[in-house]
Design a protein around this motif. Structure first.
Motif, PDB file in Angstrom:
ATOM      1  N   PHE A   9       0.829  -1.207   0.000  1.00 27.44           N
ATOM      2  CA  PHE A   9       0.000   0.000   0.000  1.00 27.44           C
ATOM      3  C   PHE A   9       0.867   1.262   0.000  1.00 27.44           C
ATOM      4  CE2 PHE A   9      -2.362  -3.439   2.119  1.00 27.44           C
ATOM      5  CZ  PHE A   9      -3.409  -3.551   1.218  1.00 27.44           C
ATOM      6  N   PRO A  10       1.568   1.535  -1.111  1.00 29.01           N
ATOM      7  CA  PRO A  10       2.517   2.668  -1.140  1.00 29.01           C
ATOM      8  C   PRO A  10       1.841   4.043  -1.098  1.00 29.01           C
ATOM      9  CG  PRO A  10       2.452   1.520  -3.281  1.00 29.01           C
ATOM     10  CD  PRO A  10       1.569   0.750  -2.359  1.00 29.01           C
ATOM     11  N   CYS A  11       0.537   4.100  -1.302  1.00 28.35           N
ATOM     12  CA  CYS A  11      -0.125   5.418  -1.335  1.00 28.35           C
ATOM     13  C   CYS A  11      -0.002   6.162  -0.010  1.00 28.35           C
ATOM     14  CB  CYS A  11      -1.605   5.265  -1.690  1.00 28.35           C
ATOM     15  SG  CYS A  11      -1.847   4.954  -3.449  1.00 28.35           S
ATOM     16  N   LEU A  12       0.042   5.422   1.085  1.00 31.75           N
ATOM     17  CA  LEU A  12       0.128   6.095   2.386  1.00 31.75           C
ATOM     18  C   LEU A  12       1.436   6.884   2.487  1.00 31.75           C
ATOM     19  CD1 LEU A  12      -1.022   6.624   5.178  1.00 31.75           C
ATOM     20  CD2 LEU A  12      -0.113   4.420   5.932  1.00 31.75           C
ATOM     21  N   ASP A  13       2.549   6.266   2.076  1.00 29.16           N
ATOM     22  CA  ASP A  13       3.835   6.978   2.124  1.00 29.16           C
ATOM     23  C   ASP A  13       3.856   8.153   1.147  1.00 29.16           C
ATOM     24  OD1 ASP A  13       4.870   5.458   4.091  1.00 29.16           O
ATOM     25  OD2 ASP A  13       6.110   4.179   2.820  1.00 29.16           O
ATOM     26  N   LEU A  14       3.191   7.988   0.008  1.00 29.13           N
ATOM     27  CA  LEU A  14       3.149   9.100  -0.961  1.00 29.13           C
ATOM     28  C   LEU A  14       2.468  10.317  -0.331  1.00 29.13           C
ATOM     29  CD1 LEU A  14       2.184   7.184  -4.240  1.00 29.13           C
ATOM     30  CD2 LEU A  14       4.394   8.239  -3.697  1.00 29.13           C
ATOM     31  N   ALA A  15       1.439  10.068   0.449  1.00 32.01           N
ATOM     32  CA  ALA A  15       0.729  11.179   1.102  1.00 32.01           C
ATOM     33  C   ALA A  15       1.630  11.856   2.140  1.00 32.01           C
ATOM     34  CB  ALA A  15      -0.556  10.680   1.750  1.00 32.01           C
ATOM     35  N   TYR A  16       2.349  11.062   2.924  1.00 32.83           N
ATOM     36  CA  TYR A  16       3.292  11.658   3.890  1.00 32.83           C
ATOM     37  C   TYR A  16       4.324  12.507   3.145  1.00 32.83           C
ATOM     38  CZ  TYR A  16       1.985   9.347   8.309  1.00 32.83           C
ATOM     39  OH  TYR A  16       1.347   8.961   9.468  1.00 32.83           O
ATOM     40  N   ARG A  17       4.810  11.971   1.998  1.00 33.51           N
ATOM     41  CA  ARG A  17       5.830  12.713   1.233  1.00 33.51           C
ATOM     42  C   ARG A  17       5.281  14.033   0.729  1.00 33.51           C
ATOM     43  NH1 ARG A  17       8.062   8.114  -2.454  1.00 33.51           N
ATOM     44  NH2 ARG A  17       7.925   9.661  -4.095  1.00 33.51           N
ATOM     45  N   ALA A  18       4.052  14.012   0.232  1.00 33.85           N
ATOM     46  CA  ALA A  18       3.440  15.241  -0.297  1.00 33.85           C
ATOM     47  C   ALA A  18       3.244  16.254   0.832  1.00 33.85           C
ATOM     48  CB  ALA A  18       2.103  14.931  -0.965  1.00 33.85           C
ATOM     49  N   LEU A  19       2.845  15.765   2.000  1.00 38.41           N
ATOM     50  CA  LEU A  19       2.637  16.666   3.140  1.00 38.41           C
ATOM     51  C   LEU A  19       3.963  17.321   3.531  1.00 38.41           C
ATOM     52  CD1 LEU A  19       0.927  17.848   5.392  1.00 38.41           C
ATOM     53  CD2 LEU A  19       1.144  15.711   6.644  1.00 38.41           C
TER      54      LEU A  19
END
Ligand code: NDP
Length: 401
Positions: free
Chosen positions: A317-327
């Motif tokens: 589920f890589p989307c969770l890390d992508l969201a942290y990165r964007a934040l």
């Protein structure tokens, strides 16, 4: 029991034909003495909107799509329904900002909800926020507008509503004094919690929309399946509660009984629990600071038996890390993330791409989009358009012929 001496609150429900809209109207219908429906809005679903107008007699019905507005107008006229029908996206903001309106349920899905929700905030309304994408996209601008207009912003997302209930009443006035160590954001893990990487290659939109706990609209159902929903919620929590990304931890809790928790510096953890039914946070926010019946049954601890907790798996589920990165990247990166997500989720629902391509497309879009600071709502909307162009290009590269 009728409210003694109090007047009815006039409500606008943006996204009335959706899942949150239906749950809101269910709660509202239980309390006709407290709430009156001023306006209902939707995009194209004329049948459902006509049914709602006949049942709730709002003063206005808005269809963002002009053709749908014309069709609804004819339908309601034939039924002698006095509701006035308006068409076009600008009318969404128009009804939300009317002086008679007390509260606005912001439940349009996706970026389409940003402008009317933002306008309702600027008009100083009580805004019940389900449309998390609006806050993800505009972050600080949104919260600054809440403060400038002295609007009352109440979270509807069950996790954020739980956090709100687990924080002290005066938290926003003095967050430092509250001693919050971490926000523990719980999530069910979605329909693919136990799926292997190989299985995720072949899952269908029907599988993704078959959520084990919640019955929701199709877009948020796919977001729950990728864990992007949790990622969007991390960004939402950052802005709603003024905490840093490192203070927000995601905990997978498949039973979805604990809706989120606050971990305090003294070692206390305060949680909100309840049956997984969106009418609970909706009733809470509608009546806050009072409490009203939501129609949801009492929690049966003996029926639940046991509760379990897991770490999210970043590989599947890589989307969770992508969201942290964007934040962490800040500026327009969360708006880029959101736009790429909306485009790729739609492509998955249309069967143009496979499930695992969603995260790839978002990652590629974040990589390619120039990161810029955003000082105005127009700049956010421009970032949204730019990111969608890149995301569509990335979708094209991965689409089945
Ligand atoms: P649905 O898809 O069920 O409903 C979406 C609503 O938005 C519909 O009324 C739809 O109208 C309207 N809409 C869609 N596009 C537009 C547009 N371009 N302009 C104006 N209106 C539009 O979504 P949900 O109710 O599931 O979710 C709504 C929001 O709440 C999302 O942001 C979601 O993340 C959030 N949320 C939802 C939860 C849930 O349990 N469902 C839980 C927590 C948050 P039409 O029917 O005519 O297309």
């Amino acid at each position: 029991m009728p409210m003694s001496g109090a007047t009815q609150q006039q409500l606008v429900i943006l996204g009335a034909t959706g899942s949150i809209g239906a749950n809101t109207l269910d709660v509202v219908a239980r309390h006709p003495d407290r709430y009156s429906v001023f306006a209902l809005t939707a995009n194209r679903d004329v049948e459902r909107m006509a049914h709602l107008c006949l049942r709730f007699s709002p003063r206005y019905a808005v269809m963002a799509n002009e053709d749908a507005a014309n069709e609804l107008r004819k339908k309601l006229r034939a039924e002698s329904c006095p509701t006035e029908v308006l068409g076009g996206a600008r009318a969404l903001s128009g009804v939300a900002c009317e002086p008679e309106v007390d509260a606005v349920m912001a439940a349009i899905v996706g970026a389409a909800g940003l402008t009317p929700t933002f306008d309702a905030v600027c008009a100083g309304k009580k805004v019940l926020l389900a449309n998390k994408e609006a806050l993800v996209m505009s972050g600080r601008l949104f919260m600054d507008a809440v403060a400038a207009a002295d609007a009352c912003l109440l979270p509807i997302d069950s996790e954020h509503n739980a956090i709100f209930q687990s924080l002290p009443d005066d938290y926003r006035r003095d967050p430092e004094a509250a001693g919050v160590r971490r926000i523990l954001l719980t999530g069910s893990g979605g329909p693919f919690r136990n799926a292997s990487l190989a299985q995720l290659e072949t899952v269908t939109p029907e599988d993704a929309c078959n959520h084990p706990v919640w019955n929701m609209g199709r877009k948020i159902s796919v977001d729950s399946a990728t864990l992007m929903n949790k990622g969007l919620e991390v960004i939402e929590a950052r802005w709603l509660f003024g905490v840093s990304a490192s203070q927000i931890e995601v905990v997978i809790h498949p039973q979805s009984i604990i809706h989120s928790m606050v971990d305090y510096v003294d070692g206390s953890v305060v949680a909100q629990l309840g049956n997984p039914d969106m009418r609970v946070p909706i009733a809470h926010a509608l009546a806050w600071p009072q409490r009203i019946a939501s129609g949801v049954s009492a929690l049966d601890f003996f029926g639940i038996g046991a509760m379990s907790f897991e770490r999210p798996d970043p590989e599947r589920f890589p989307c969770l890390d992508l969201a942290y990165r964007a934040l962490e990247a800040g500026g327009d990166a969360p708006a880029t993330l959101n736009a790429a997500n909306e485009e790729s989720v739609q492509a998955f629902l249309d069967r143009r791409i496979g499930f695992r391509r969603i995260a790839e497309i978002i990652a590629a879009t974040l990589e390619r989009a120039p990161r810029q600071e955003v000082e105005t709502l127009d700049a956010v909307l421009e970032a949204d358009i730019r990111a969608r162009e890149i995301a569509r290009d990335e979708i094209g590269k991965r689409s089945a012929p």
